[in-house]
Scaffold this motif. Sequence first.
Motif, short mmCIF file in Angstrom:
data_model
loop_
_atom_site.label_atom_id
_atom_site.label_comp_id
_atom_site.label_asym_id
_atom_site.label_seq_id
_atom_site.Cartn_x
_atom_site.Cartn_y
_atom_site.Cartn_z
N GLU A 23 4.07 22.90 67.70
CA GLU A 23 5.19 22.47 68.69
C GLU A 23 5.17 20.70 68.63
OE1 GLU A 23 5.74 21.91 73.32
OE2 GLU A 23 4.55 23.85 72.70
N TRP A 24 6.63 20.31 68.20
CA TRP A 24 6.63 18.98 68.11
C TRP A 24 6.89 18.44 69.43
CZ3 TRP A 24 6.76 16.46 63.64
CH2 TRP A 24 6.98 17.14 62.33
N VAL A 25 6.22 17.02 69.44
CA VAL A 25 6.02 16.49 70.91
C VAL A 25 6.77 15.15 70.65
CG1 VAL A 25 4.63 15.36 72.62
CG2 VAL A 25 4.07 17.64 71.77
N SER A 26 7.81 14.49 71.51
CA SER A 26 8.17 13.24 71.16
C SER A 26 7.38 12.33 72.05
CB SER A 26 9.57 13.00 71.24
OG SER A 26 9.99 13.57 72.69
N TYR A 27 7.20 11.12 71.84
CA TYR A 27 6.62 10.25 72.68
C TYR A 27 7.57 9.00 73.17
CZ TYR A 27 1.91 12.16 71.85
OH TYR A 27 1.12 13.06 71.98
N PHE A 28 6.99 8.51 74.41
CA PHE A 28 7.75 7.22 74.87
C PHE A 28 6.97 6.22 74.65
CE2 PHE A 28 7.67 4.45 78.54
CZ PHE A 28 8.97 4.10 78.54
N THR A 29 7.40 5.09 74.16
CA THR A 29 6.61 3.82 74.23
C THR A 29 7.08 2.70 74.87
OG1 THR A 29 5.68 4.45 72.20
CG2 THR A 29 5.48 2.26 72.64
N CYS A 30 6.76 2.11 75.62
CA CYS A 30 7.23 1.09 76.52
C CYS A 30 7.31 -0.25 75.65
CB CYS A 30 6.66 0.83 77.90
SG CYS A 30 7.53 -0.30 78.91
N GLU A 31 8.46 -0.76 75.70
CA GLU A 31 8.81 -2.30 74.91
C GLU A 31 8.24 -3.27 75.58
OE1 GLU A 31 9.82 -2.45 71.78
OE2 GLU A 31 10.45 -0.38 71.77
N GLU A 32 7.96 -3.23 76.89
CA GLU A 32 7.65 -4.36 77.93
C GLU A 32 6.10 -4.14 77.92
OE1 GLU A 32 9.50 -6.55 79.44
OE2 GLU A 32 11.11 -5.56 78.49
N CYS A 33 5.50 -3.11 78.05
CA CYS A 33 3.94 -3.14 78.28
C CYS A 33 2.96 -2.26 77.24
CB CYS A 33 3.58 -2.53 79.80
SG CYS A 33 3.81 -0.68 79.93
N GLY A 34 3.69 -1.56 76.38
CA GLY A 34 3.12 -0.94 75.41
C GLY A 34 2.62 0.43 75.81
N LEU A 35 2.76 0.91 77.00
CA LEU A 35 2.20 2.08 77.45
C LEU A 35 2.88 3.28 76.46
CD1 LEU A 35 0.84 3.92 79.90
CD2 LEU A 35 3.34 4.42 80.58
N GLU A 36 2.06 4.25 76.15
CA GLU A 36 2.55 5.50 75.36
C GLU A 36 2.27 6.69 75.99
OE1 GLU A 36 1.36 7.00 71.22
OE2 GLU A 36 2.42 5.17 70.81
N ARG A 37 3.21 7.64 76.30
CA ARG A 37 3.08 8.96 76.81
C ARG A 37 4.06 10.02 76.13
NH1 ARG A 37 -0.54 7.01 79.56
NH2 ARG A 37 -0.97 6.87 81.67
N PRO A 38 3.49 11.02 76.04
CA PRO A 38 4.44 12.39 75.74
C PRO A 38 5.68 12.25 76.73
CG PRO A 38 2.41 12.97 76.01
CD PRO A 38 2.13 11.67 76.67
#
Length: 56
Positions: A4-19
């Motif tokens: 299962e492919w999971v895409s990730y969100f990475t915040c440009e402001e704080c660097g947080l990375e979450r599915p």
Amino acid sequence: MSFEWVSYFTCEECGLERPSPEVPYDRLGYAICPNCGAETRPAAPVTADASTLADG
């Protein structure tokens, strides 16, 4: 075996990375960082200043 492919969100402001499924989205579908509240909307277009326009 399935994958299962999971895409990730990475915040440009704080660097947080979450599915991506763990990130809230606004009513237009843009992600909102759950850590700092930054929105991922596209930047507003830059308006041309009258002094930068060239006369033909």
